[in-house]
Enzyme design. Structure first.
Site, mmCIF file in Angstrom:
data_model
loop_
_atom_site.group_PDB
_atom_site.id
_atom_site.type_symbol
_atom_site.label_atom_id
_atom_site.label_comp_id
_atom_site.label_asym_id
_atom_site.label_seq_id
_atom_site.Cartn_x
_atom_site.Cartn_y
_atom_site.Cartn_z
ATOM 1 C CE LYS A 20 48.241 28.941 16.801
ATOM 2 N NZ LYS A 20 47.315 28.106 17.612
ATOM 3 C CG ASP A 53 45.847 19.220 24.088
ATOM 4 O OD1 ASP A 53 45.836 19.198 25.329
ATOM 5 O OD2 ASP A 53 46.882 19.364 23.421
#
Length: 413
Positions: free
Chosen positions: A141, A270
């Site tokens: 990523k 989050d």
């Protein structure tokens, strides 16, 4: 005398021409991928293999990095840029983490080096790029400089947490972090993690769950995809539940509670629970014998064609049956282990509407509750009201709400 001068003049005029390298060492569609493959190979062979694993990691190991700059001229330019830098953050720490997560060093290198990683769909809004290794074991990523700084900030705590919990965690299993700079202008940061979804099992449904309901539904664009990433409101509107055995739920909840408490202690929030669902009786899991014979004939024909083209590179399809290139002029077929769903898998209980295997892990854990998030919280509260279940809340409140939601959606026998 004149003859001697003539010979001397000819020698001065002689030029040495650079020979272009024809061997394709690290086949890649673009420089970034080629450098990742080259860099992991260089780190494993030329650096880490020469350093014995320390008895214990020292504070400096969490600040260390290895860095190499390559300046080539007319060498392998078809595959690699002439100038690039490769940086590996905290090599000894991440090698130790790979060991803790039962990742063999040679297998790790071969997965990322022998064959080019390929792009996979990215459902998030961050614009991050996701790639997968050819054997589907690892996810690469691209991350931001802020993510890098955050990872370095929490790395010592993250490592200690993994050690103390004997790697029994649903936090992302982070295995390496690298920086690639191409021609001194194009910079990328890449994180390597274990793939949550096992290579041998197709995923038929996928959810990203935060425990929030405000603006937590997949867009029409996302829903149009072959395998969309659905969200909390989609999960609730479909009246979906996670059906697992009582003991499995108790173990999972215990791990997730420890993980979320750990993240709250680092002022992080989050994050999401990524849930992938493999339906055991899904038609796509079964291959018709006639179709299989035709596929075998096609594979044999491809083998003949590929044997005549050693520079060919094939990208793996989304199914578990993966074709890729090996070390010679031949092509082999990769067959993943369909009997081992991996660490992140939990089988459904007997009361499940259908037999499934759930793959679950926390993702996106590097968001700190700082000024930016506090401002976003104030804006969302004014827009939706103080009682709205917005995703941007204080870390301890986020962890509490997240665990209440997960506990609620898991049904036991």
């Amino acid at each position: 005398m004149s003859s001697i001068q003539s010979v001397s003049t000819k020698q001065k005029k002689k030029r040495i021409k650079a020979v272009h390298q024809k061997l394709r060492v690290f086949r890649a569609k673009e420089p970034l991928l080629g450098i990742i493959m080259w860099g992991v190979n260089h780190s494993r062979i030329n650096e880490l293999s020469l350093v014995n694993p320390p008895v214990m990691l020292m504070p400096d190991d969490f600040k260390a990095y290895s860095k190499i700059r390559i300046d080539n001229h007319l060498f392998n330019k078809e595959n690699m840029p002439s100038h690039f830098k490769f940086k590996e953050w905290c090599p000894l720490v991440f090698r130790n983490l790979r060991e803790r997560f039962s990742v063999d060093e040679d297998c790790y290198m071969n997965s990322l080096v022998k064959h080019c990683p390929t792009d996979i769909d990215s459902p998030g809004k961050s614009g991050a790029r996701f790639l997968i290794s050819h054997d589907r074991k690892y996810i690469l990523k691209t991350i931001t400089t802020e993510d890098v700084a955050e990872m370095i900030r929490i790395l010592k705590d993250y490592h200690q947490y993994v050690v103390e919990h004997h790697a029994e965690t649903r936090l992302p299993h982070i295995l390496g972090m690298y920086k690639i700079c191409i021609n001194d202008t194009d910079t990328h940061h890449v994180m390597v993690m274990k793939n949550v979804f096992s290579a041998g099992f197709n995923i038929h449904r996928k959810y990203d769950l935060k425990g929030s309901t405000v603006a937590r539904q997949a867009s029409e664009k996302e829903r149009a995809k072959e395998l969309p990433t659905l969200k909390d409101n989609d999960f609730l509107s479909e009246k979906t539940s996670i059906h697992i055995h009582k003991d499995d739920k108790a173990k999972l909840i215990k791990i997730l509670e420890a993980d979320s408490t750990f993240l709250a202690s680092l002022n992080l929030m989050d994050y999401s629970l990524l849930v992938g669902i493999h339906e055991v009786n899904h038609p796509s899991n079964f291959v018709d014998e006639d179709d299989e014979e035709e596929d075998d004939e096609d594979l044999e024909q491809e083998d003949e064609n590929n044997a005549n083209d050693s520079s060919m590179f094939t990208t793996p399809p989304s199914s578990p049956r993966i074709r890729t290139e090996s070390d010679g002029d031949y092509v082999y077929e990769y067959e993943p282990d369909q009997n081992d769903p991996g660490y992140f898998a939990i089988k459904s209980n007997d009361k499940s509407p259908q037999p499934v295997i759930y793959f679950m892990s926390l993702i996106d854990i590097l968001t700190r509750y700082g000024v930016k998030k506090k401002t976003a919280k104030a804006a969302k509260t004014m827009k939706h009201g103080a009682g709205a279940e917005i995703s941007t809340v204080k870390p301890d409140q986020y962890a509490k709400r997240f665990m209440e939601f997960i506990d609620r959606i898991i049904v036991v026998d």
